[in-house]
Design a protein around this motif. Structure first.
Motif, short mmCIF file in Angstrom:
data_model
loop_
_atom_site.label_atom_id
_atom_site.label_comp_id
_atom_site.label_asym_id
_atom_site.label_seq_id
_atom_site.Cartn_x
_atom_site.Cartn_y
_atom_site.Cartn_z
N ASN A 143 44.46 38.67 32.06
CA ASN A 143 44.09 37.72 31.02
C ASN A 143 42.73 37.08 31.26
O ASN A 143 42.33 36.21 30.48
CB ASN A 143 45.16 36.63 30.90
CG ASN A 143 46.44 37.15 30.28
OD1 ASN A 143 46.39 38.05 29.45
ND2 ASN A 143 47.58 36.60 30.67
N SER A 144 42.05 37.51 32.30
CA SER A 144 40.71 37.00 32.59
C SER A 144 39.84 38.17 33.00
O SER A 144 39.90 39.23 32.39
CB SER A 144 40.77 35.92 33.68
OG SER A 144 39.52 35.30 33.86
N SER A 145 39.05 38.01 34.04
CA SER A 145 38.08 39.03 34.44
C SER A 145 38.56 39.81 35.65
O SER A 145 39.37 39.34 36.46
CB SER A 145 36.73 38.39 34.75
OG SER A 145 36.86 37.48 35.84
N LEU A 146 38.02 41.04 35.80
CA LEU A 146 38.24 41.86 36.98
C LEU A 146 36.88 42.32 37.49
O LEU A 146 36.07 42.89 36.74
CB LEU A 146 39.09 43.08 36.65
CG LEU A 146 39.21 44.14 37.76
CD1 LEU A 146 39.97 43.59 38.96
CD2 LEU A 146 39.87 45.41 37.24
N THR A 147 36.63 42.09 38.79
CA THR A 147 35.39 42.53 39.42
C THR A 147 35.74 43.38 40.63
O THR A 147 36.44 42.94 41.53
CB THR A 147 34.53 41.33 39.88
OG1 THR A 147 34.25 40.49 38.75
CG2 THR A 147 33.23 41.80 40.50
N LEU A 148 35.27 44.63 40.63
CA LEU A 148 35.50 45.55 41.73
C LEU A 148 34.20 45.70 42.52
O LEU A 148 33.12 45.78 41.93
CB LEU A 148 35.94 46.92 41.22
CG LEU A 148 37.15 46.96 40.28
CD1 LEU A 148 37.40 48.39 39.82
CD2 LEU A 148 38.38 46.39 40.96
#
Length: 301
Positions: free
Chosen positions: A199-204
């Protein structure tokens, strides 16, 4: 029940101790010298959320040893206890198990939410072993962060929420819902058969491995995929077949692996747009396409 254990620092439980509140406070109090539970038994909090297990003061420490279980509903800590978990803590009822400690909680055993009441935590959570969230259940950190340095987190249709997530190692997998921005500084991300909704951000980052199994063309039940607000891709993407799908897949089949509602950026370091992705099991390869909202694989050879 008020059980202070002022002298005894270790208790071997082979069967069960049950706190069964009918509405009034029903307390198991750990003394200032602390308590280590051993054996294969269970301390069960039941009947009402006023079943409470906590310490005489904030320095009282409960050590839940390997093989021992704390289960049920009610209150664990009451902001007046430290907890070291090497065993099992399980929320298996329709009412929540509220964990409120006098310091952050490092899980070195199993934390299992499998009742509809779930687990609520009033402290930061550091996972180093095993977290399981079953369908219809949840773990909620309303005002604190979730960090994983080792071990695994598996969401099997449940929900996990925190102010932020930092994954530095271990495995993070499943399908269900995650609320709060997620950053991977390492470890592996493995959405299982179905959609892992962020429901928010994903940073890999570049040391993260994303593993996806393709067992069919239905994204809701046959292959793992991610749906988020903003997705920043990096690291290594690995794809393999399951359920013998390599025998029936068509060259025209397309798989939406990563979908962003606002923005998708970056690319996997092992897969620039001009390269094909070979499956790790050696059964085929895929062309991968990136655009601002979608990362898609198609055309298996």
């Amino acid at each position: 029940l008020h059980y202070p254990l002022r002298r005894q620092r270790q208790m071997c439980i082979r069967d069960r101790i049950k706190l069964n509140s009918l509405g009034n406070n029903t307390d198991f109090v750990v003394s200032t010298s602390g308590l280590t539970t051993t054996g294969t038994g269970t301390i069960r909090l039941s009947g009402h959320t006023n079943s409470r297990l906590y310490g005489q003061n904030g320095a009282s420490t409960l050590i839940n040893s390997s093989g021992h279980t704390i289960a049920g509903m009610g209150q664990l800590g009451v902001n007046q206890m430290l907890l070291q978990n090497f065993g099992i803590i399980k929320a298996d009822t329709a009412s929540p198990l509220n964990i409120n400690l006098s310091g952050s909680f490092t899980n070195q055993g199993t934390l299992h939410a499998n009742g509809s009441g779930g687990i609520t935590l009033s402290d930061a959570l550091i996972n180093q072993q095993d977290i399981q969230i079953d369908s219809g259940s949840s773990i909620t950190l309303a005002s604190h962060s979730f960090t994983q340095s080792a071990g695994s987190t598996n969401i099997d249709g449940g929900a996990l929420s925190a102010t932020s997530f930092q994954i530095d190692g271990g495995d993070f997998d499943g399908h269900g819902t995650i609320s709060g921005p997620v950053t991977f500084n390492g470890g592996s991300l493995s959405p299982s058969e179905g959609t892992l909704v962020l429901n928010s951000s994903l940073t890999l980052n570049s040391t993260t491995t994303v593993q996806i199994e393709l067992g069919g063309t239905n994204g809701t039940s046959e292959y793992g995929n991610l749906l988020g607000d903003t997705l920043a891709l990096s690291g290594t993407l690995q794809v393999r077949f399951s359920n013998s799908f390599q025998n029936t897949i068509l060259n025209s089949d397309t798989f939406n692996l990563f979908t962003a509602s606002t923005n998708l950026s970056g690319a996997f370091t092992n897969l620039p747009t001009s390269m094909r992705l070979n499956t790790t099991d050696g059964f085929g390869s895929f062309a991968l396409s990136y655009n601002c909202l979608l990362c898609t694989s198609d055309a298996a050879d």
